[in-house]
Write an enzyme that holds these catalytic residues in place. Structure first.
Site, PDB file in Angstrom:
ATOM      1  N   ASP A   8       0.869  -1.181   0.000  1.00  0.00           N
ATOM      2  CA  ASP A   8       0.000   0.000   0.000  1.00  0.00           C
ATOM      3  C   ASP A   8       0.908   1.235   0.000  1.00  0.00           C
ATOM      4  O   ASP A   8       2.130   1.120  -0.168  1.00  0.00           O
ATOM      5  CB  ASP A   8      -1.004  -0.045   1.169  1.00  0.00           C
ATOM      6  CG  ASP A   8      -0.365   0.170   2.533  1.00  0.00           C
ATOM      7  OD1 ASP A   8       0.881   0.316   2.602  1.00  0.00           O
ATOM      8  OD2 ASP A   8      -1.097   0.189   3.539  1.00  0.00           O
ATOM      9  N   THR A  67       2.693  -1.489   9.038  1.00  0.00           N
ATOM     10  CA  THR A  67       3.187  -2.379  10.098  1.00  0.00           C
ATOM     11  C   THR A  67       3.434  -3.807   9.606  1.00  0.00           C
ATOM     12  O   THR A  67       4.106  -4.582  10.269  1.00  0.00           O
ATOM     13  CB  THR A  67       2.143  -2.495  11.227  1.00  0.00           C
ATOM     14  OG1 THR A  67       0.918  -2.972  10.626  1.00  0.00           O
ATOM     15  CG2 THR A  67       1.901  -1.161  11.912  1.00  0.00           C
ATOM     16  N   HIS A  98      11.008 -23.796   8.818  1.00  0.00           N
ATOM     17  CA  HIS A  98       9.977 -24.578   9.523  1.00  0.00           C
ATOM     18  C   HIS A  98       8.580 -24.453   8.931  1.00  0.00           C
ATOM     19  O   HIS A  98       7.786 -25.381   9.036  1.00  0.00           O
ATOM     20  CB  HIS A  98       9.908 -24.150  11.006  1.00  0.00           C
ATOM     21  CG  HIS A  98      11.064 -24.646  11.815  1.00  0.00           C
ATOM     22  ND1 HIS A  98      11.075 -24.638  13.192  1.00  0.00           N
ATOM     23  CD2 HIS A  98      12.259 -25.160  11.443  1.00  0.00           C
ATOM     24  CE1 HIS A  98      12.222 -25.133  13.628  1.00  0.00           C
ATOM     25  NE2 HIS A  98      12.965 -25.443  12.591  1.00  0.00           N
ATOM     26  N   HIS A 133       8.356 -31.101   9.781  1.00  0.00           N
ATOM     27  CA  HIS A 133       7.506 -29.923   9.543  1.00  0.00           C
ATOM     28  C   HIS A 133       6.432 -30.191   8.486  1.00  0.00           C
ATOM     29  O   HIS A 133       5.424 -29.494   8.448  1.00  0.00           O
ATOM     30  CB  HIS A 133       8.368 -28.731   9.141  1.00  0.00           C
ATOM     31  CG  HIS A 133       9.426 -28.425  10.148  1.00  0.00           C
ATOM     32  ND1 HIS A 133       9.136 -27.968  11.413  1.00  0.00           N
ATOM     33  CD2 HIS A 133      10.774 -28.578  10.104  1.00  0.00           C
ATOM     34  CE1 HIS A 133      10.251 -27.826  12.102  1.00  0.00           C
ATOM     35  NE2 HIS A 133      11.261 -28.193  11.327  1.00  0.00           N
TER      36      HIS A 133
HETATM   37  C1  RB5 Z   1      -2.002   2.649   6.504  1.00  0.00           C
HETATM   38  O1  RB5 Z   1      -2.021   3.868   7.169  1.00  0.00           O
HETATM   39  C2  RB5 Z   1      -1.755   1.519   7.489  1.00  0.00           C
HETATM   40  O2  RB5 Z   1      -2.858   1.333   8.294  1.00  0.00           O
HETATM   41  C3  RB5 Z   1      -1.386   0.254   6.754  1.00  0.00           C
HETATM   42  O3  RB5 Z   1      -0.271   0.475   5.964  1.00  0.00           O
HETATM   43  C4  RB5 Z   1      -1.024  -0.954   7.601  1.00  0.00           C
HETATM   44  O4  RB5 Z   1      -0.086  -0.627   8.566  1.00  0.00           O
HETATM   45  C5  RB5 Z   1      -2.134  -1.756   8.120  1.00  0.00           C
HETATM   46  O5  RB5 Z   1      -1.964  -2.753   8.814  1.00  0.00           O
END
Ligand code: RB5
Length: 152
Positions: A8, A67, A98, A133
């Site tokens: 994204d 994240t 694994h 595994h």
């Molecule tokens: C976008 O602002 C953010 O929410 C997205 O990139 C991500 O971290 C979602 O899990």
């Protein structure tokens, strides 16, 4: 090996670095977007890459969001996808050894450029260990099949 890659808006800059690294490593990759800083929804791009891996069109994928959490949630909805969020080297290595992870997820706002490149290098060069595994992965497939047929 051909790798499907997508992100994204929070992963665009890191994705450019990873594409250039894959090019240096002579690994072919197909970029599923997004391409610019305009805000987009991570499920739309997670779906493109995860669908390509789930259908067998692509062997592996790399997904990047802020994240890595959103992309992980999306990717692991797809049958046959084993997506692993790896923002350090140990999990990158273990997810291949694994778990035979077929999608690597990175947090573009978490991990620095150089570490991310090391993570990708480790992930693409580490083989699945197989042996004990295998039966665990087979159990995951059985769960997927059971849920598809009978629901919860
Ligand atoms: C976008 O602002 C953010 O929410 C997205 O990139 C991500 O971290 C979602 O899990």
């Amino acid at each position: 090996m051909t790798i499907a890659i997508g992100c994204d808006h929070a992963g665009v800059e890191l994705k450019k670095e990873i594409i250039s690294l894959l090019h240096d490593l002579r690994i072919e990759c197909i970029d599923y977007g997004t391409d610019g800083p305009k805000s987009v929804d991570y499920p739309d791009f997670g779906e493109k890459v995860s669908g390509a891996v789930s259908s067998g069109k692509m062997e592996k994928g790399i997904l990047i969001c802020g994240t890595g959490i959103g992309m992980s949630i999306v990717a692991n909805k797809f049958p046959g996808v084993r997506a692993s969020l790896c923002n350090e080297l140990f999990t990158a290595k273990m997810s291949r050894l694994h778990n035979d992870a077929n999608i690597l997820v990175l947090g573009g706002r978490i991990v620095g450029r150089d570490l991310a490149k090391e993570i990708v290098k480790t992930w693409v060069t580490t083989p699945f260990e197989g042996e004990r595994h295998c039966k665990r992965l087979e159990k995951i497939t059985l769960i997927e099949d059971r849920l598809k047929k009978h629901g919860l």
